[in-house]
Enzyme design. Structure first.
Site, PDB file in Angstrom:
ATOM      1  N   HIS A   1       0.822  -1.217   0.000  1.00 17.68           N
ATOM      2  CA  HIS A   1       0.000   0.000   0.000  1.00 17.68           C
ATOM      3  C   HIS A   1       0.855   1.266   0.000  1.00 17.68           C
ATOM      4  CE1 HIS A   1      -3.434  -2.509   2.008  1.00 17.68           C
ATOM      5  NE2 HIS A   1      -3.155  -2.896   0.774  1.00 17.68           N
TER       6      HIS A   1
ATOM      7  N   HIS B   1      -9.272  -2.039  -5.215  1.00 23.74           N
ATOM      8  CA  HIS B   1      -8.184  -2.377  -4.290  1.00 23.74           C
ATOM      9  C   HIS B   1      -7.199  -3.337  -4.932  1.00 23.74           C
ATOM     10  CE1 HIS B   1      -6.043  -2.675  -0.544  1.00 23.74           C
ATOM     11  NE2 HIS B   1      -5.931  -3.975  -0.788  1.00 23.74           N
TER      12      HIS B   1
ATOM     13  N   ASP C   1      -3.237  -2.726  -5.279  1.00 25.69           N
ATOM     14  CA  ASP C   1      -2.188  -3.707  -4.965  1.00 25.69           C
ATOM     15  C   ASP C   1      -1.257  -3.917  -6.154  1.00 25.69           C
ATOM     16  OD1 ASP C   1      -2.915  -4.197  -2.337  1.00 25.69           O
ATOM     17  OD2 ASP C   1      -4.059  -6.011  -2.797  1.00 25.69           O
TER      18      ASP C   1
ATOM     19  N   HIS D   1      -1.066 -10.760  -5.298  1.00 26.71           N
ATOM     20  CA  HIS D   1       0.346 -10.481  -5.021  1.00 26.71           C
ATOM     21  C   HIS D   1       1.279 -11.511  -5.687  1.00 26.71           C
ATOM     22  CE1 HIS D   1      -0.845  -7.410  -2.266  1.00 26.71           C
ATOM     23  NE2 HIS D   1      -1.422  -8.248  -1.428  1.00 26.71           N
TER      24      HIS D   1
END
Length: 314
Positions: free
Chosen positions: A83, A240, A244, A267
């Site tokens: 973040h 979001h 990321d 991720h």
């Protein structure tokens, strides 16, 4: 007045933020310290005597299951960097030393908004070196079952992120946009991390997500959002995931000139595409902006133009 264009940046002043780690539940504090040109983003643990530094680089990633982790957090590493990395990349910050007093970044409200506010509070300083970019020259792809992600040549920087969840509350959502500081600030920075309450309860049993709460996560249970205020956008979940992706791809070490597309990514795949990219040196090149061309300076070639891909840091 003559001004320089597309130079590297750092913060005009240092700034400190405090919060808690989302997994440890313990207090966490960071100080963002201005750095010289070509330093990049570097993390250093102030609670360790070694004084060692870990560059924010894909080659230093050690875990991607719950968050993006650099190095060994039990020694001098840092967890949950995505973040902050998204805020720095999204707002056009090239060089910063991140001093942190423990193994995990503060989660703040689960988004990048507090980091963006801190950056805007102190402002940016331009440095006497042209900004460098990682320019994608040919396409690279990763497949993992039904999930996939790709990097493509593109005249600028663009993210195209699609998610597909079984829960009807989320379903299939897509965020697609060229990425500029204004787009990041207005459309992505406030998008919070999210999770199903059942999954969080399981993580609690395993000793993770101890700091997770409605203050820093969008909690989902039985296809309902438990947060009293609801979501900040109907598609906050996709936003979001895009946030990321901006943070994870910032670990390339330089701003990427290219299009990043992903379907059901995260991720792990964001990191995997960087590993795949750097395996093929013909897939990219490093280019540097003409830092000392001046707006309004006329030479034999006429009026010098600003670099096409410089972030808007006004």
């Amino acid at each position: 007045m003559t001004t320089f264009v597309d130079r590297q940046t750092t913060l005009a002043e240092q700034v400190t933020l405090t919060g808690i780690g989302v997994h440890s539940g313990k207090p966490a504090s960071i100080t963002l310290v201005p750095a010289e040109a070509c330093v990049g983003i570097v993390f250093t643990r102030t609670d360790q005597d070694s004084g060692s530094e870990i560059p924010a680089h894909w080659s230093k990633v050690t875990a991607t299951s719950l968050s993006t982790v650099l190095g060994d957090p039990s020694a001098d590493g840092v967890a949950t960097v995505e973040h902050l990395m998204a805020a720095l990349a999204g707002m056009g910050v090239d060089n910063v030393i991140v001093e942190i007093d423990g193994p995990e970044m503060p989660i703040m409200d689960g988004s990048s908004s507090v980091f963006v506010e801190a950056i805007e509070q102190v402002g940016l300083k331009q440095l006497d070196r042209g900004r460098r970019y990682l320019k994608i020259k040919k396409s690279v792809r990763i497949d993992n079952g039904s999930a996939w992600c790709e990097l493509h040549p593109y005249d600028g920087t663009k993210f195209d992120i699609t998610i597909d969840f079984e829960t009807p509350l989320i379903g299939r959502q897509r965020f697609e946009s060229d990425m500029t500081p204004s787009v990041f600030r207005e459309d992505l920075s406030r998008a919070r991390t999210f999770g199903n309450v059942k999954d969080v309860e399981q993580l609690w049993k395993m000793g993770f997500a101890l700091g997770s709460s409605l203050e820093n996560s969008v909690a989902i249970s039985d296809d309902k959002v438990l947060n009293p205020e609801g979501t900040r956008w109907p598609d906050e979940f996709a936003r979001h995931k895009a946030l990321d992706a901006v943070g994870d791809l910032a670990l390339a070490g330089l701003p990427i000139l290219g299009l990043y597309r992903s379907f059901k990514g995260g991720h792990k795949m964001n990191h995997a595409i960087l590993v795949k990219l750097f395996e093929d040196t013909s897939a990219f090149e490093i280019v540097e902006a003409p830092a000392f061309r001046q707006v309004g300076q006329v030479d034999k070639g006429g009026l010098a133009a600003a670099a096409a891909f410089g972030p808007d840091v006004s």
